[in-house]
Design an enzyme around this catalytic site. Structure first.
Site, PDB file in Angstrom:
ATOM      1  CG  HIS A 104      -1.893  -1.151   1.225  1.00 42.79           C
ATOM      2  ND1 HIS A 104      -2.540  -1.583   2.372  1.00 42.79           N
ATOM      3  CD2 HIS A 104      -2.305  -1.986   0.232  1.00 42.79           C
ATOM      4  CE1 HIS A 104      -3.309  -2.608   2.082  1.00 42.79           C
ATOM      5  NE2 HIS A 104      -3.191  -2.874   0.796  1.00 42.79           N
TER       6      HIS A 104
ATOM      7  CD  GLU B 141      -2.782  -5.843  -5.310  1.00 43.38           C
ATOM      8  OE1 GLU B 141      -1.965  -6.627  -4.769  1.00 43.38           O
ATOM      9  OE2 GLU B 141      -3.683  -5.268  -4.672  1.00 43.38           O
TER      10      GLU B 141
ATOM     11  CD  GLU C 250      -4.496  -9.512  -2.151  1.00 42.04           C
ATOM     12  OE1 GLU C 250      -3.703  -8.554  -2.200  1.00 42.04           O
ATOM     13  OE2 GLU C 250      -5.713  -9.377  -1.966  1.00 42.04           O
TER      14      GLU C 250
END
Length: 408
Positions: free
Chosen positions: A231, A261, A357
């Protein structure tokens, strides 16, 4: 001059909402089942995600409180006068507007809707101590109980309408990803490259959903050292040949978040970089296979941890392997009961939507330094899971030729 403490503002025509009236009625019925089970007269939502989920209205707080009150018969949003008639236009609920003329009008408006209620469900994970004290003062004799976990479970199972919107969001994320990949050149800054992805996504959202709100879509594009956190914000760092890159696109459609991503390299990665990247891709591919009905979140983590451990890289893993999708974003909301973490025993079921992820981070100064992350979204079906992310991953696709910025 005496002014109103609260009022109704039904200005203009009601706007098109992202879902049908039947979908919102389904959600309210699920909330009312929670009320019946817990013996509640009403539920008072204060979070962005639950207000939006129940009513369709996604508020912008800016320091002001908002609410949605659900009773056996009605659903009412409580909004600030600064928003005018928008909360009424963009919601299925009745709407009551509180004014700023007198301190405490927010609580007076809530009290007017909760007249006669004795047991009220609230969100303990959102209600701060100051608000709780104000509510108790405004509603003496009312008992408050926590409905956050139970309502979260209702949100974890997506309706066909929700899944259709999430699929569209995943497609928009892919478009943003391709725009970013096309913009990657040596000498460009993270901010400049991110702008290309955000613009592409906003254009696609307005094409697909011409009547929707357009807000909150964003990109995190990280390079070099900045890839170490998932982040990390955009910076003015400029790209150089050999950089590890992290592409992250996040379209927001009516409060619904989707994501793409990917790890990329500008120019050829070193042998150490390639080793870690291929390991993370291996874990990612196995994780995609494991998301199936009947699988337990903790068990998926255990198997994927084993793959990292075999490679001597388990200590480089940084966070859980995935999470639920729906009404959520970095501003609000998260369905914590459906996360791929060691302490979550939720069993995956058809109708859930969950990401895979995996991420590992190699500290600066070590061979292969950087953060490696891939991210796909899967819709769980009766037979297995449907991967709705289309942008390719891995070294075969995301080692980019070195291109330099054109001279001005």
């Amino acid at each position: 001059m005496k002014r109103q403490q609260f009022l109704q503002i039904q200005n203009g025509e009601e706007a098109a909402l992202p879902f049908s009236n039947g979908e919102y009625e389904r959600r309210l019925n699920e909330i009312r089942k929670v009320m019946e089970t817990d013996g509640l007269d009403a539920v008072l939502f204060t979070s962005m995600h639950n207000v939006a989920y129940a009513s369709g209205f996604l508020y912008c707080s800016f320091g002001r409180p908002y609410a949605c009150v659900v009773t056996a018969q009605n659903c009412t949003t409580i909004s600030a006068n600064i928003d005018g008639g928008q909360p009424w236009r963009r919601g299925v609920a009745d709407n009551l507007v509180y004014t700023d003329w007198e301190r405490g009008n927010y609580y007076r408006a809530i009290k007017s809707v909760l007249e006669g209620a004795r047991r009220v469900g609230v969100e303990f994970d959102h209600l701060n101590l100051a608000m709780k004290a104000e509510l108790e003062a405004a509603l003496p004799g009312v008992a408050f109980s926590d409905v956050s976990p139970a309502v979260m479970k209702t949100r974890m199972h997506k309706s066909p309408e929700e899944i259709e919107l999430i699929r569209a969001g995943a497609a928009v994320a892919d478009i943003g990803g391709y725009a970013i990949r096309d913009a990657i050149v040596e000498g460009a800054s993270e901010v400049e490259i991110a702008q290309a992805g955000r613009l592409a996504m906003e254009r696609e959202i307005t094409r697909r959903f011409p009547l929707s709100e357009v807000r909150d879509t964003w990109v995190w594009f990280q390079s070099g050292l900045n890839t170490d956190g998932a982040h990390n914000p955009l910076t003015m760092r400029t790209l150089r040949s050999g950089d590890i890159l992290s592409l992250n696109t996040f379209p927001m459609i009516s409060g619904y978040y989707t994501a793409l991503e990917r790890t990329l390299f500008i120019g050829e990665p070193s042998a150490a970089h390639l080793k870690y990247w291929e390991l993370n891709v291996k874990v990612h591919e196995r994780g995609l296979e494991l998301i199936r009905p009947g699988a337990k979140c903790a068990d998926i983590c255990a198997e994927l941890n084993g793959l990292y451990e075999e490679a001597g890289a388990l200590d480089r893993r940084t966070f859980g392997y995935g999470h639920s999708f729906g009404v959520l974003s970095h501003y609000y909301g998260r369905e914590a009961g459906l996360e791929l973490r060691e302490d979550i025993d939720t069993v995956i079921e058809p109708g859930m939507v969950i990401s895979m992820e995996p991420m590992i981070m190699i500290p600066e100064g070590e061979p292969g330094a950087g953060g490696y992350r891939e991210h796909d979204i899967l819709v769980v079906t009766e037979q297995g899971a449907d991967n709705i992310t289309g942008f390719p991953f891995g070294p075969a696709h995301n080692i980019l030729p070195v291109r330099r910025m054109r001279a001005a």
